[in-house]
Design an enzyme around this catalytic site. Structure first.
Site, PDB file in Angstrom:
ATOM      1  N   GLY A  49      -3.945   5.372  10.720  1.00 19.83           N
ATOM      2  CA  GLY A  49      -4.002   5.807  12.107  1.00 19.83           C
ATOM      3  C   GLY A  49      -4.572   4.790  13.076  1.00 19.83           C
ATOM      4  O   GLY A  49      -4.694   5.072  14.252  1.00 19.83           O
ATOM      5  N   CYS A  50      -4.928   3.613  12.578  1.00 18.52           N
ATOM      6  CA  CYS A  50      -5.448   2.556  13.449  1.00 18.52           C
ATOM      7  C   CYS A  50      -4.321   1.591  13.789  1.00 18.52           C
ATOM      8  O   CYS A  50      -3.525   1.231  12.925  1.00 18.52           O
ATOM      9  CB  CYS A  50      -6.567   1.779  12.752  1.00 18.52           C
ATOM     10  SG  CYS A  50      -8.019   2.756  12.388  1.00 18.52           S
TER      11      CYS A  50
END
Length: 137
Positions: A49-50
């Site tokens: 999710g980064c």
């Protein structure tokens, strides 16, 4: 122990007058940290999710959590290293109960781009998930 760590970090960051100086401190922390060994720079250790690539290595040693991290982004690495240094050495129950909200008080999170704030949140969620997993065993 966590209160003392928080006091020390707040004193170090609070002594810096501007948000730019505080962000410079965070980046400097990342630059001082050794890179992760290549064996840890793979999908199994990647924080999902980064936008930046972030690798996170948690361990439980003697009932205390130890964390290491690396990133291909200087600011994100600094944030990750700051969190790892802050929470390493603490028992899982303290980590599970203490959020990094104090970073907002110091003006760190407000000056991050939305993507970098997201990275901070994802790294924290990963740490907290590891600590809660240790408690569940």
């Amino acid at each position: 122990m966590i209160a003392e760590k928080q006091r020390q970090l707040m004193a170090a960051l609070g002594a810096l007058k501007t948000a730019q100086d505080r962000l410079g401190f965070v980046v400097g922390q990342g630059r001082k940290a050794p890179p992760l060994e290549q064996e840890f720079k793979r999908e199994a250790f990647r924080v999902e999710g980064c936008l930046a690539k972030v690798w996170f290595v948690p361990q439980l040693v003697g009932g205390r959590c130890q964390f290491r991290a690396d990133s291909d982004s200087a600011i994100v690495k600094g944030i990750a290293v700051l969190l790892c240094d802050f929470y390493s050495g603490l028992p899982p129950e303290e980590i599970a109960q203490t959020s990094p909200a104090f970073l907002e008080e110091l003006g760190i999170t407000q000056h991050l781009t939305p993507n970098r704030r997201n990275s901070l949140g994802r790294i924290w969620q990963t740490m907290q998930g590891f600590a809660r997993g240790c408690l569940a065993k």
